[in-house]
Design a protein around this motif. Sequence first.
Motif, PDB file in Angstrom:
ATOM      1  N   ARG A 180     -31.150  11.187 -40.757  1.00 14.48           N
ATOM      2  CA  ARG A 180     -31.918  12.325 -40.254  1.00 14.48           C
ATOM      3  C   ARG A 180     -33.363  11.902 -40.028  1.00 14.48           C
ATOM      4  NH1 ARG A 180     -33.230  18.356 -42.666  1.00 14.48           N
ATOM      5  NH2 ARG A 180     -34.681  17.180 -44.002  1.00 14.48           N
ATOM      6  N   LEU A 181     -33.790  12.041 -38.801  1.00 17.44           N
ATOM      7  CA  LEU A 181     -35.177  11.770 -38.459  1.00 17.44           C
ATOM      8  C   LEU A 181     -35.979  13.070 -38.529  1.00 17.44           C
ATOM      9  CD1 LEU A 181     -34.657   9.468 -35.339  1.00 17.44           C
ATOM     10  CD2 LEU A 181     -34.635   8.862 -37.764  1.00 17.44           C
ATOM     11  N   SER A 182     -37.226  12.933 -38.909  1.00 16.65           N
ATOM     12  CA  SER A 182     -38.124  14.083 -38.964  1.00 16.65           C
ATOM     13  C   SER A 182     -39.378  13.776 -38.163  1.00 16.65           C
ATOM     14  CB  SER A 182     -38.518  14.399 -40.410  1.00 16.65           C
ATOM     15  OG  SER A 182     -37.399  14.676 -41.213  1.00 16.65           O
ATOM     16  N   CYS A 183     -39.959  14.823 -37.620  1.00 20.89           N
ATOM     17  CA  CYS A 183     -41.233  14.711 -36.908  1.00 20.89           C
ATOM     18  C   CYS A 183     -42.129  15.841 -37.374  1.00 20.89           C
ATOM     19  CB  CYS A 183     -41.016  14.784 -35.407  1.00 20.89           C
ATOM     20  SG  CYS A 183     -42.533  14.929 -34.431  1.00 20.89           S
ATOM     21  N   ARG A 200     -35.724   8.066 -27.052  1.00 21.11           N
ATOM     22  CA  ARG A 200     -35.531   6.755 -27.663  1.00 21.11           C
ATOM     23  C   ARG A 200     -35.721   5.664 -26.622  1.00 21.11           C
ATOM     24  NH1 ARG A 200     -29.009   6.713 -29.118  1.00 21.11           N
ATOM     25  NH2 ARG A 200     -28.218   6.631 -26.955  1.00 21.11           N
ATOM     26  N   GLN A 201     -36.085   4.499 -27.125  1.00 21.03           N
ATOM     27  CA  GLN A 201     -36.380   3.377 -26.220  1.00 21.03           C
ATOM     28  C   GLN A 201     -35.973   2.076 -26.871  1.00 21.03           C
ATOM     29  OE1 GLN A 201     -40.571   2.923 -25.230  1.00 21.03           O
ATOM     30  NE2 GLN A 201     -40.054   2.111 -23.212  1.00 21.03           N
ATOM     31  N   THR A 202     -35.358   1.209 -26.074  1.00 21.59           N
ATOM     32  CA  THR A 202     -35.046  -0.150 -26.513  1.00 21.59           C
ATOM     33  C   THR A 202     -35.886  -1.117 -25.690  1.00 21.59           C
ATOM     34  OG1 THR A 202     -33.171  -0.197 -24.979  1.00 21.59           O
ATOM     35  CG2 THR A 202     -32.709   0.420 -27.259  1.00 21.59           C
ATOM     36  N   PRO A 203     -36.110  -2.311 -26.205  1.00 20.04           N
ATOM     37  CA  PRO A 203     -36.988  -3.278 -25.508  1.00 20.04           C
ATOM     38  C   PRO A 203     -36.548  -3.527 -24.075  1.00 20.04           C
ATOM     39  CG  PRO A 203     -36.556  -4.018 -27.727  1.00 20.04           C
ATOM     40  CD  PRO A 203     -35.673  -2.822 -27.510  1.00 20.04           C
ATOM     41  N   GLY A 255     -45.342  10.710 -30.606  1.00 20.42           N
ATOM     42  CA  GLY A 255     -45.571  10.124 -31.905  1.00 20.42           C
ATOM     43  C   GLY A 255     -45.568   8.608 -31.782  1.00 20.42           C
ATOM     44  N   GLN A 256     -45.700   7.940 -32.924  1.00 18.51           N
ATOM     45  CA  GLN A 256     -45.755   6.482 -32.920  1.00 18.51           C
ATOM     46  C   GLN A 256     -44.356   5.864 -32.915  1.00 18.51           C
ATOM     47  OE1 GLN A 256     -45.935   8.307 -35.603  1.00 18.51           O
ATOM     48  NE2 GLN A 256     -44.578   7.265 -37.053  1.00 18.51           N
ATOM     49  N   ALA A 276     -32.691   1.774 -31.605  1.00 16.80           N
ATOM     50  CA  ALA A 276     -33.813   2.056 -30.708  1.00 16.80           C
ATOM     51  C   ALA A 276     -35.005   2.527 -31.524  1.00 16.80           C
ATOM     52  CB  ALA A 276     -33.433   3.129 -29.696  1.00 16.80           C
ATOM     53  N   LEU A 277     -36.117   2.625 -30.845  1.00 15.54           N
ATOM     54  CA  LEU A 277     -37.302   3.271 -31.400  1.00 15.54           C
ATOM     55  C   LEU A 277     -37.247   4.729 -30.951  1.00 15.54           C
ATOM     56  CD1 LEU A 277     -39.853   2.653 -33.036  1.00 15.54           C
ATOM     57  CD2 LEU A 277     -41.003   2.106 -30.892  1.00 15.54           C
ATOM     58  N   TYR A 278     -37.248   5.630 -31.911  1.00 16.68           N
ATOM     59  CA  TYR A 278     -37.098   7.052 -31.619  1.00 16.68           C
ATOM     60  C   TYR A 278     -38.469   7.734 -31.674  1.00 16.68           C
ATOM     61  CZ  TYR A 278     -32.043   6.735 -31.751  1.00 16.68           C
ATOM     62  OH  TYR A 278     -30.732   6.422 -31.468  1.00 16.68           O
ATOM     63  N   TYR A 279     -38.766   8.492 -30.613  1.00 12.82           N
ATOM     64  CA  TYR A 279     -40.052   9.144 -30.487  1.00 12.82           C
ATOM     65  C   TYR A 279     -39.898  10.665 -30.444  1.00 12.82           C
ATOM     66  CZ  TYR A 279     -41.929   4.646 -28.863  1.00 12.82           C
ATOM     67  OH  TYR A 279     -42.316   3.336 -28.755  1.00 12.82           O
ATOM     68  N   CYS A 280     -40.851  11.319 -31.051  1.00 11.50           N
ATOM     69  CA  CYS A 280     -41.010  12.763 -30.963  1.00 11.50           C
ATOM     70  C   CYS A 280     -41.957  13.047 -29.791  1.00 11.50           C
ATOM     71  CB  CYS A 280     -41.612  13.249 -32.274  1.00 11.50           C
ATOM     72  SG  CYS A 280     -41.785  15.014 -32.438  1.00 11.50           S
ATOM     73  N   TYR A 281     -41.691  14.125 -29.046  1.00  8.93           N
ATOM     74  CA  TYR A 281     -42.468  14.413 -27.841  1.00  8.93           C
ATOM     75  C   TYR A 281     -42.723  15.907 -27.718  1.00  8.93           C
ATOM     76  CZ  TYR A 281     -43.148  15.409 -22.866  1.00  8.93           C
ATOM     77  OH  TYR A 281     -43.621  15.875 -21.667  1.00  8.93           O
ATOM     78  N   ALA A 282     -43.932  16.211 -27.241  1.00  9.80           N
ATOM     79  CA  ALA A 282     -44.279  17.586 -26.901  1.00  9.80           C
ATOM     80  C   ALA A 282     -45.158  17.568 -25.653  1.00  9.80           C
ATOM     81  CB  ALA A 282     -45.006  18.260 -28.058  1.00  9.80           C
TER      82      ALA A 282
END
Length: 116
Positions: free
Chosen positions: A19-22, A38-41, A107-108, A92-98
């Motif tokens: 569970r990811l939180s933001c 989410r993003q992968t290289p 987010g970072q 992946a790198l998971y990002y929070c967005y608004a």
Amino acid sequence: QVQLVEFGGGLVQPGRSLRLSCAASGFSFSSYGMSWYRQTPGKERDLVASITNIGGSTSYASSVKGRFTISRDNAKNTVYLQINSLKPEDTALYYCYARLRGVDYWGQGTQVTVSS
């Protein structure tokens, strides 16, 4: 100022859950929809899930539908991403967005690595 801080990522085995939180601050959280990307290289950042301001409606990328659940707690100014049955391709790198008044905020990111 607007801040989005993700946490909860890590190294997990295939099939497990996470569970990811933001945690959001600096704006009226309950007034805005929120999303996870989410993003992968070497690839573009992809939309994973979105939720409306009071959580009445959610949407998901087809690749994660049925395994990912986005939710929010407006009392805690926090949006969550529950990930079940993790697969290596979820790494992946998971990002929070608004998007607030026409401005994008990110987010970072928090890294999720799925590996045995």
